[in-house]
Design an enzyme around this catalytic site. Structure first.
Site, mmCIF file in Angstrom:
data_model
loop_
_atom_site.group_PDB
_atom_site.id
_atom_site.type_symbol
_atom_site.label_atom_id
_atom_site.label_comp_id
_atom_site.label_asym_id
_atom_site.label_seq_id
_atom_site.Cartn_x
_atom_site.Cartn_y
_atom_site.Cartn_z
ATOM 1 N N ARG A 76 10.487 4.330 -5.356
ATOM 2 C CA ARG A 76 9.915 5.381 -6.207
ATOM 3 C C ARG A 76 10.278 6.734 -5.639
ATOM 4 O O ARG A 76 10.846 6.846 -4.549
ATOM 5 C CB ARG A 76 8.390 5.248 -6.233
ATOM 6 C CG ARG A 76 7.786 5.263 -4.832
ATOM 7 C CD ARG A 76 6.307 5.481 -4.803
ATOM 8 N NE ARG A 76 5.734 5.345 -3.473
ATOM 9 C CZ ARG A 76 5.751 6.273 -2.524
ATOM 10 N NH1 ARG A 76 6.354 7.428 -2.761
ATOM 11 N NH2 ARG A 76 5.191 6.068 -1.343
ATOM 12 N N GLY A 104 0.818 -1.203 0.000
ATOM 13 C CA GLY A 104 0.000 0.000 0.000
ATOM 14 C C GLY A 104 0.848 1.247 0.000
ATOM 15 O O GLY A 104 2.075 1.192 0.033
ATOM 16 N N SER A 105 0.170 2.383 -0.028
ATOM 17 C CA SER A 105 0.847 3.676 -0.135
ATOM 18 C C SER A 105 -0.016 4.742 0.502
ATOM 19 O O SER A 105 -1.217 4.562 0.720
ATOM 20 C CB SER A 105 1.084 4.000 -1.617
ATOM 21 O OG SER A 105 1.748 5.228 -1.782
ATOM 22 N N GLY A 106 0.612 5.881 0.824
ATOM 23 C CA GLY A 106 -0.141 7.040 1.294
ATOM 24 C C GLY A 106 -0.810 6.867 2.641
ATOM 25 O O GLY A 106 -1.824 7.504 2.909
ATOM 26 N N SER A 107 -0.278 5.982 3.493
ATOM 27 C CA SER A 107 -0.839 5.717 4.830
ATOM 28 C C SER A 107 -2.225 5.106 4.779
ATOM 29 O O SER A 107 -2.939 5.093 5.784
ATOM 30 C CB SER A 107 -0.876 7.004 5.679
ATOM 31 O OG SER A 107 0.415 7.534 5.840
ATOM 32 N N GLY A 161 -4.981 2.670 5.284
ATOM 33 C CA GLY A 161 -5.190 1.513 6.128
ATOM 34 C C GLY A 161 -4.235 1.384 7.297
ATOM 35 O O GLY A 161 -4.310 0.411 8.047
#
Length: 419
Positions: free
Chosen positions: A285, A157-160, A162
């Protein structure tokens, strides 16, 4: 076959650098082509008249077939992505076509947070203790060894998204149930089963932006209130002594090498508590949160340009100019409410932009739109960027954000009407 070379961009992030990838390629005389399942997801496609190739980007085989079709029309000079979810696909396509890029297997291993933890620990890199649980019961059992509070997050996942701090068994079970019930993520991509249960690490959070095996800059992070881990701001460069900065940079580069990366950009997140450093996460990234823009403003190093250059097989320039300070602060709602009307919004933006040192103030939402407190990056409502000397940039960004927050000052009746 046309003489214009192509840079294939496999999907894009929805905010930040995606648009800049395409613009930088055009400035080099390379035509960017966005390979995407849904061009409408990105407003800049229409605004910038960006060429697209409609493809099922959830399928590596479909993306490769599209790339080969495009290669019959023009030379493909590079393949890359600005999106966390598609960097592995881009790396694999580049490898198939004999073009520059990171090792696809290393990228995939890095994106599996549990596997990443094991690889780093095996290399002697300090990381939080963690357990990959397959179900709610397994998550609860894991806390018996780790002890509360624990951090629960998706294995990928990404962007916090969950990510949540759980103080007790009931919270752990509830959030584990939510995570393990998910079938697809916000992009519609099938999620890896399970939940990562992790030791909560205290301390100040930083990121180190690495390019290749070079640590470019250390960034100070500011997070919102627990139990979420929403990033609300960044200061660059971080206010650290030379010893602390060197230790963070060395740890970040060790992490990149341990994971078999070392090509292009990596965003390494760490926490430092006194003398202790732990690597929280390595992302194969460029950073999000406008950090590449801050790096350009503060150091004169264009990380977006460097990533595009690397994808095209060119050697990027990472030489810093005179150091300045750059900072960003994101606007979020502290309670459910409604954004103010257009007149108030215009006044708030103007007030933020008048703050000495502020170079940008932006709102992402429209006047009158309902808002709620942020649980991840999608809850951010706007931002303010300040560029000045290294000691004042953060203060200027704070002042600008406070001015922008006038858009949240709505009548109580309107706030109460929000469900």
């Amino acid at each position: 076959m046309t003489s214009t070379a192509l840079l294939l961009l496999v999907e894009s992030n929805t905010t930040g650098t995606g648009r800049q990838f395409a613009r930088y390629a055009r400035n080099l005389g390379i035509e960017p082509v966005l390979v995407t399942a849904d061009p409408a997801r990105y407003p800049y496609v229409t605004e910038d008249h960006l060429r697209t190739a409609l493809t099922d980007t959830s399928s590596e085989a479909a993306v490769l077939a599209t790339a080969r079709e495009l290669a019959e029309q023009a030379r493909i000079a590079g393949v890359t992505s600005s999106s966390e979810y598609y960097v592995a696909t881009a790396a694999a396509i580049a490898r198939h076509l004999g073009l520059p890029g990171p090792d696809p297997d290393a990228v995939r291993a890095c994106q599996d947070k549990s596997r990443q933890r094991r690889l780093l620990a095996a290399a002697g890199v300090p990381v939080p203790h963690s357990v990959l649980a397959q179900d709610v019961e397994g998550a609860v059992v894991a806390t018996a060894d780790l002890g509360h509070p624990v951090v629960l997050k998706p294995p990928r996942g990404s962007g916090s998204l969950g990510v949540r701090l759980c103080a007790g068994v009931a919270e752990t079970a509830d959030h584990a149930a939510e995570l393990t019930s998910a079938v697809v993520n916000e992009r519609g991509i099938a999620v890896q089963p399970g939940v990562l249960v992790e030791q909560y690490v205290r301390g100040t959070e930083y990121s180190v932006e690495v390019f290749g095996n070079t640590a470019v800059v250390v960034v100070r992070k500011y997070l919102g209130p627990l139990p979420e881990f929403v990033e609300l701001g960044h200061d660059l460069p971080a206010a650290l002594d030379s010893v602390g900065e060197t230790r963070l940079k060395d740890c970040a580069v060790r992490s990149v090498r341990a994971l078999g990366l070392g090509w292009g950009a990596a965003h390494v997140e760490l926490r430092m508590d006194g003398e202790e450093i732990r690597v929280m996460e390595v992302n194969p990234r460029l950073a999000g949160g406008m950090i590449p823009e801050l790096t350009h403003q503060a150091l004169g190093i264009d990380l977006v340009g460097a990533q595009v250059q690397a994808a095209l097989g060119r050697r990027p320039t990472l030489i810093a100019g005179p150091r300045r300070g750059a900072a960003i602060r994101f606007l979020t709602a502290e309670a459910p409410g409604v954004l103010a009307d257009g007149m108030t919004t215009t006044a708030a933006l103007s007030a933020a932009r008048r703050v000495p040192g502020v170079v940008a103030a932006v709102l992402y939402r429209a006047p009158g739109e309902r808002v709620v407190p942020a649980k991840d990056f999608r809850g951010r409502l706007g931002h303010v960027i300040a560029v000045t000397d290294q000691t004042s940039a953060g203060l200027a960004a704070d002042e600008g954000r406070q001015a922008l927050a006038a858009v949240l000052d709505t009548p109580a009746a309107e706030k109460e009407a929000v469900v």
